[in-house]
Every structure is written in C-alpha cells, then in structure tokens.
Design a protein around this motif. Structure first.
Motif, short mmCIF file in Angstrom:
data_model
loop_
_atom_site.label_atom_id
_atom_site.label_comp_id
_atom_site.label_asym_id
_atom_site.label_seq_id
_atom_site.Cartn_x
_atom_site.Cartn_y
_atom_site.Cartn_z
N ARG B 116 15.93 13.44 9.48
CA ARG B 116 16.89 13.13 8.39
C ARG B 116 16.78 11.71 7.87
NH1 ARG B 116 20.43 15.32 12.06
NH2 ARG B 116 20.45 17.59 11.98
N GLY B 117 15.61 11.10 8.03
CA GLY B 117 15.39 9.81 7.39
C GLY B 117 15.06 8.69 8.35
N ILE B 118 13.82 8.17 8.24
CA ILE B 118 13.45 6.96 8.99
C ILE B 118 13.02 5.90 7.97
CG2 ILE B 118 12.79 8.24 11.06
CD1 ILE B 118 9.83 7.70 10.28
N ASP B 119 12.84 4.69 8.45
CA ASP B 119 12.48 3.58 7.56
C ASP B 119 11.06 3.73 7.02
OD1 ASP B 119 14.91 2.49 8.11
OD2 ASP B 119 14.17 0.97 9.50
N PHE B 120 10.85 3.24 5.80
CA PHE B 120 9.47 3.12 5.35
C PHE B 120 9.29 1.88 4.50
CE2 PHE B 120 8.46 4.75 0.95
CZ PHE B 120 9.76 4.98 0.52
N ILE B 121 8.06 1.38 4.55
CA ILE B 121 7.66 0.19 3.81
C ILE B 121 6.53 0.61 2.88
CG2 ILE B 121 6.55 -2.08 3.98
CD1 ILE B 121 7.90 -2.38 6.74
N GLN B 122 6.67 0.25 1.61
CA GLN B 122 5.64 0.64 0.65
C GLN B 122 4.67 -0.50 0.39
OE1 GLN B 122 7.84 2.39 -2.77
NE2 GLN B 122 6.10 3.78 -2.84
N VAL B 123 3.38 -0.20 0.46
CA VAL B 123 2.35 -1.17 0.11
C VAL B 123 1.51 -0.54 -1.00
CG1 VAL B 123 0.51 -2.66 0.99
CG2 VAL B 123 2.31 -1.88 2.54
N PRO B 124 2.00 -0.63 -2.25
CA PRO B 124 1.33 0.06 -3.35
C PRO B 124 0.01 -0.62 -3.71
CG PRO B 124 3.20 -1.22 -4.17
CD PRO B 124 3.24 -1.30 -2.67
N THR B 125 -1.02 0.18 -3.92
CA THR B 125 -2.36 -0.38 -4.18
C THR B 125 -2.87 -0.10 -5.58
OG1 THR B 125 -3.37 1.61 -3.28
CG2 THR B 125 -3.01 -0.21 -1.74
N THR B 126 -2.01 0.44 -6.45
CA THR B 126 -2.40 0.54 -7.86
C THR B 126 -1.35 -0.21 -8.68
OG1 THR B 126 -1.11 2.54 -8.34
CG2 THR B 126 -3.37 2.85 -7.53
N LEU B 127 -1.74 -0.63 -9.87
CA LEU B 127 -0.78 -1.33 -10.73
C LEU B 127 0.38 -0.41 -11.09
CD1 LEU B 127 -0.08 -3.87 -12.32
CD2 LEU B 127 -1.51 -3.02 -14.20
N LEU B 128 0.05 0.86 -11.35
CA LEU B 128 1.10 1.82 -11.69
C LEU B 128 2.12 1.93 -10.56
CD1 LEU B 128 2.23 3.98 -13.61
CD2 LEU B 128 0.77 5.64 -12.48
N ALA B 129 1.66 2.08 -9.35
CA ALA B 129 2.59 2.22 -8.21
C ALA B 129 3.39 0.93 -8.02
CB ALA B 129 1.82 2.57 -6.94
N GLN B 130 2.76 -0.21 -8.27
CA GLN B 130 3.47 -1.48 -8.08
C GLN B 130 4.62 -1.64 -9.06
OE1 GLN B 130 0.31 -4.42 -8.17
NE2 GLN B 130 -0.17 -4.13 -6.00
N VAL B 131 4.46 -1.14 -10.28
CA VAL B 131 5.51 -1.37 -11.29
C VAL B 131 6.40 -0.14 -11.49
CG1 VAL B 131 4.12 -3.05 -12.53
CG2 VAL B 131 4.08 -0.65 -13.27
N ASP B 132 6.04 0.98 -10.90
CA ASP B 132 6.80 2.19 -11.18
C ASP B 132 7.42 2.77 -9.92
OD1 ASP B 132 7.87 4.39 -12.46
OD2 ASP B 132 6.01 5.54 -12.40
N SER B 133 6.59 3.35 -9.05
CA SER B 133 7.17 4.06 -7.91
C SER B 133 7.73 3.13 -6.84
CB SER B 133 6.16 5.05 -7.31
OG SER B 133 4.93 4.44 -7.10
N SER B 134 7.43 1.82 -6.96
CA SER B 134 7.97 0.90 -5.95
C SER B 134 9.46 0.64 -6.14
CB SER B 134 7.20 -0.42 -5.98
OG SER B 134 7.36 -1.05 -7.22
N VAL B 135 9.98 1.02 -7.30
CA VAL B 135 11.41 0.85 -7.55
C VAL B 135 11.99 2.20 -7.94
CG1 VAL B 135 13.18 -0.37 -8.86
CG2 VAL B 135 10.95 -1.44 -8.48
#
Lengths: 359, 359
Positions: B116-135
């Motif tokens: 039911r939910g554990i912590d995660f840390i995102q390390v986005p490696t595309t520009l799209l992921a950095q500006v979109d799915s990271s938030v």
C-alpha cells in the motif's frame, strides 16, 4: 437503520446498517457517480443477492468471480480492469463491491487503480467484512509470497451493511466476525465488551437488532481509530490485537484452513496470556476475555501441530516487524491495549510454550 | 544546483536540478527510508548510468527492464513487485526509478501499490521526464485498450534531475522535452516564453546552465499548478494544452511512431490555430508560438495520412470527454490558457480541415 460517518475530511463517508438495505435504490443513488456502474461479486453471493442489487441499480454491468481467498490476486484485479475498459468506463464510473472481504478488497483495489481512482460503494455480505474491511480504506490483493502485499488506500463513497444477509452466513463465519467485534471491546471499549458479554447468546442467534447494534458500535470504534490515523502510523496498530499470533496460525496451517477470525480469536487469547505473564493484566480479566471468545464459538488456542518454534519463526515475518524488532499488541487492562516491542522475551517464550501444541 | 519544493503539505518534496547530481550519495541519503533499496532502470540507461547510481547508494538491489513504451504494463509492474517481495522489502524500503517517463511511471506505480505504498526517489534521465513526470505524482501503466488507464497518485520523496545525462539524449528526445517546456510558457508564463525565444538555440546546443534554468522554471510552473489541484479537478487540466490533438496523432499513427512531445508540439500549433479562429488569439501571437515550436525542432502539423474525420474520431475518445462533451485547452493569449467545451464546433472543423493532411 443506523447511520454513522467515517470522518476523513473531504473523504468522509457514511455506513448504513440495518435490514433490507441492499435493495434500496436511493442509498446507491445518493453516492454513485454520474457514469456507468459495475457490480463485482462472487459465485457464492451472486445467486443469493445479485438480482436484488441489480434491480436497485437499474441496469448495471455485472461481473461474477469465483469465490475464495485464492481468487484475491492481481490477475483477477486485471479481469475487473479489463471489464471496466471494455465497457468504456470513464472516471465518472462507479464500482459496487457485493461480497465479503475478498470481493471488497479486490474490487476496491481495482477502483483505486482504474484511471488512478474511481468511486466505489461497498456492500459487505459477511459479518467480518461489515465490521472490519468496511472501515479503513485498505484495499488490495495477495501475492504468492505474502497476503495483502499489493494494494492501496482508497476510501469507499459509502458502505451499505445489510443485516439480512447474515441470515445465510455459515456459523463459522458468524463466529469469525464476532472475533473482530470482541476485539474492539478489548482494545478500547470496556462498556461495549460488557454489552457483548450480556448479548453474546442473542448475537449467535442472529437477532437483527443486536447485530445492528454490534456492527454499529464496532464500526464506530474502528472509524475513531482510523480517523486518528488514516495511513497507519500509530494508534491504528492497536487494531491488530491477536493478529500477529493469528497470522502465524493462518500461515502455519496454510491459509484457508482456519478462518481469519478464528485465528484472531486464538491470537487474542495468547495476547491476553502474555499480558498476564508481563504483569499487565489480571488473571481474572484474562479468563473473562477467553470465556467471551469461547462463547462466540471461537478457538482459544492454536491448532495442534504448530510448535512454539514454528510459531515464533512465522511471527518474525510479520509486517509489523520494524528493524528486526517484533512488536505486539498487548493488553494493559480490559478495554486498553498498547503496541510495544519492549517486553520480556521470556514472556513470549512461555506463552508460546504453554499454548502451542506440538503433538 | 537549483532546488525547488513541490508544495503538497506533508507530502512536500524537493527537486534537485544540476550537473553531476545522480552520483551524489548525500542526496539519496537525505530522502531514502531506513530499509532496503531497489534501483529500477532499463537496458538503454543501465550501461550509461547504473554504475554511478549503484556506487552512490552502496549496495542496492537492481532490476533492469527492457526499454520502451511497450514495457509499461501491469506484467512488468508485477515483475518489480516480485523482486521487492523476493528480496524481503518491508514498508521501510525505497525504490529508485532511474530512467525516462516509462521507468518513472512504472516504478512509481510499483512503489504506490507495494504494501500500500513505499517511498520512491525519481532520477529522470530524459528532458521530458525531468520537466513533466517529475512533478505531479501521476504513476501508472498502459492497458491494451488505452494509455495510462491503470495507475495511482503517489508522490516521490525527492526528484534528482541531473542535467549531465542530457548529453547522451538523442536530438528528437531533446526536442520532445522542449515541447513540454514551451507549453508552460504558453499556458501561464509569458516571461518564460520570452526567455525561451531568447535562448532556444543555446538550449538545443545543450548549454548546461540554460538547461538547468529551463528545467527549474518548468518544474516551478508545474508545481504551482499541481499544488493548486493535486487530484486534477480544475486548473491542472491546463497542462494538457496540445494533448487532445496530440493523443489523437499518437493513436492514429500507432504509439511510438512520433514521440509524445512531437505530437504535443503539433497539437499546440493546432490549439493556437483554433484559438485564432475563435477570435481569442491574434494571428501574430499564433505565428510566434508556431515559430518557437519549429525552432525547438518539433513538427507543427499532424503527419500526412491522418484525415480530419479520423482525428475527430480519435479526439472523441479522450479521457477529458465529460458526458459526451469534448473539452479542449485553448489560448486566450500567449501565457494564458483556458479549458472549455464551449466553442463554435465549426472552429474545430476548420482547424482539422486546414491542418490534417489526407494524402
């Protein structure tokens, strides 16, 4: 009909309790979204109650899954999601879970992850589901390596607990529901425990007014705990009285041999025994608790064949083990529980040695 | 390094942006739980960056999935869950998502539903992921019948956007990321749009300071929108500028032919075109938007072969269709968008007729 609110801010929802409720269209109408409806149920409940629910809802989609804990899988969840997609459900769709804990957990989980969450209404058809899974927002499925390992918190829009459905419930399942009801008395509500002592025979005779009262008081207790701790950081752990022992029993026997409530019944007796050994609970109070559990038709000791060592090994796998420390819910008094990892290890050893039966 | 906070009450988390970040142990240390670590990545990213992340984390578990949108499935999610269970992860475990949007969405979803939910840390490696799915906290996977149909809202503990990784990004993917960056300017930040006009050449030349600034301003814009509307009831819909047209293009071509950002680029041009036809946007402003999108290396019209009728049919399947009404994000001015279903149908017809190319 009794009605109470589970107070969770903007996610607050009502529980309706009483006879004849699942056939009342207005209860659904009040809480459904504007889109399509899907009723998910199982092949044991469907012949008994699906027609009534379908009539109350108009013309919903229906999905009947096989009955049983073994069906509480990600694959079955996917089957629900497939159906929602094939029928073109949007975010305004509503899922109705008609069944016991397995259907409620599984359909609730499907509702939680379909398009990142759609509405669902729970219509629990076992006493256990009415007093336990109807409050708390826990949804999920099992994994071959562990029960309830996959899931989400997702609150229903409403719970419709129809006491008429309890008439068709097997005796063992009625007793299993009573285990969780007794639990609320033991952990935080001495007046309710006394009420249960006065009314246990009537409850087992399924007197509707008594069942309604017992369900309402149980849900109110659970709702108060959950409102204080929605995501399970603190006080909510008290709801696990008897569960660490109980899970070890279930896992040791193989899931499905004993009902969850039966294992919790024996587990609560072991927790009381250990509380006495720690000097926290008087012997007379322990005997009172055990007697009530026995009168509910529940086992008060683990099944034969589970050795103390095996019990201990299974308990160490508990989800509540934090940094290697086993934490247990124990009794300070009747009506007052604590969660602690700070106890004499010897007390646990003696409780296991005295209660678990190697033969 | 720039740092900004996505303000979501008790779920507030930081985004770190700058060169060399993914190899810095202290960033992970600050945000990981007390338990085990699992890095999930794909076979395109692993040879480039996994060693650095593993070195920074000590000795984490690692799981390398095949690359590609086709891998964003419930079956792959189950593979992550299996790994977490086999490795004995508790609720104190942390998942690290190292990759583009597919890895972030999939690993984030696995983190959302594991116990039911554990912590995660995102390390986005595309520009799209950095500006979109990271938030935004959107996680999830595709279903054969629709993209992102299965998922959950689950916020990361931190996002580590290392601009060094953009050096190895293919040109097309850089442009696709720029499409979402331009979008923030168009919908709510005219000064940022002007900054992009002044710096587009430097961005395409991958000047680190400019990329850091563009990512930070994009994330800040998205974070403000998401903070105002975490669960997507209102203003968050503005983030879909160009997306209804874009999704129709992606679906019409078959997913994967055009990158999502490329389809959004063309889609934003169509939204601007339609805004002019409604008299909401001046022709000079439309031309300015189209010119910037073109300078980013993006298409400004749908691909040939998609007829206006086919586009319209695909748009009608959009998740934002409510009660049969198609709602679009359109521009009132550069830097100001609205969501509306209240427009002249003829304006949409003409936009489709003028832009979609039947040949």
């Amino acid at each position: 009909m009794q009605q109470l609110a589970v107070d969770l801010g903007e996610r607050t929802y009502p529980i309706y309790i009483g006879p004849g409720l699942l056939a009342q269209p207005e209860l659904y109408e009040r809480h459904r979204g504007s889109g399509q409806l899907l009723v998910v149920t199982n092949d044991r409940v469907a012949p008994l109650y699906l027609d009534q629910v379908v009539a109350a809802l108009g013309d919903p989609e229906t999905l009947v899954l096989p009955d049983g804990e073994g069906q509480k899988t990600l694959a079955r969840t996917e089957q629900v999601l497939d159906r929602l997609l094939r029928a073109g459900f949007g975010r305004d769709g509503t899922l109705v879970a008609l069944g016991g804990g397995v259907i409620g957990d599984l359909a609730g989980f499907a509702a939680a992850i379909y398009q990142r969450g759609i509405d669902f209404i729970q219509v629990p058809t076992t006493l256990l589901a009415q007093v336990d899974s109807s409050v708390g927002g826990k949804t999920g499925v099992n994994h071959p390596l562990g029960k309830n390992m996959i899931g989400a918190f997702h609150q229903p829009k409403a719970v419709i607990a129809d006491t008429d459905v309890l008439a068709t419930l097997p005796d063992r399942e009625l007793s299993a529901g009573l285990a969780e009801i007794i639990k609320y008395g033991l952990i935080r509500d001495l007046p309710f425990l006394e009420w249960l002592e006065a009314n246990m025979d009537g409850l087992r005779a399924r007197e509707p007014a008594l069942l309604t009262e017992a369900i309402a008081r149980s849900c109110r207790n659970k709702a108060e705990v959950v409102a204080a701790d929605e995501r399970e950081g603190g006080v909510r752990a008290l709801l696990n009285l008897g569960h660490t022992f109980g899970h070890a029993i279930e896992a040791g026997l193989g899931y499905g041999e004993w009902l969850h409530g039966e294992a919790v019944g024996a587990g609560m007796c072991m927790a009381a025994d250990m509380s006495v050994r720690l000097g926290w609970l008087g012997e007379a109070d322990r005997a009172r608790a055990v007697h009530l559990i026995e009168r509910a038709g529940l086992p008060t000791r683990p099944p034969s064949g589970l050795t103390p060592d095996r019990m201990r090994e299974l308990m160490a796998r508990d989800k509540k083990v934090v940094a290697g420390e086993l934490r247990l819910v124990l009794l300070r008094a009747l009506g007052e529980a604590v969660v602690t990892g700070d106890f004499e290890p010897d007390a646990l050893s003696r409780t296991l040695a005295e209660n678990a039966r190697p033969e």
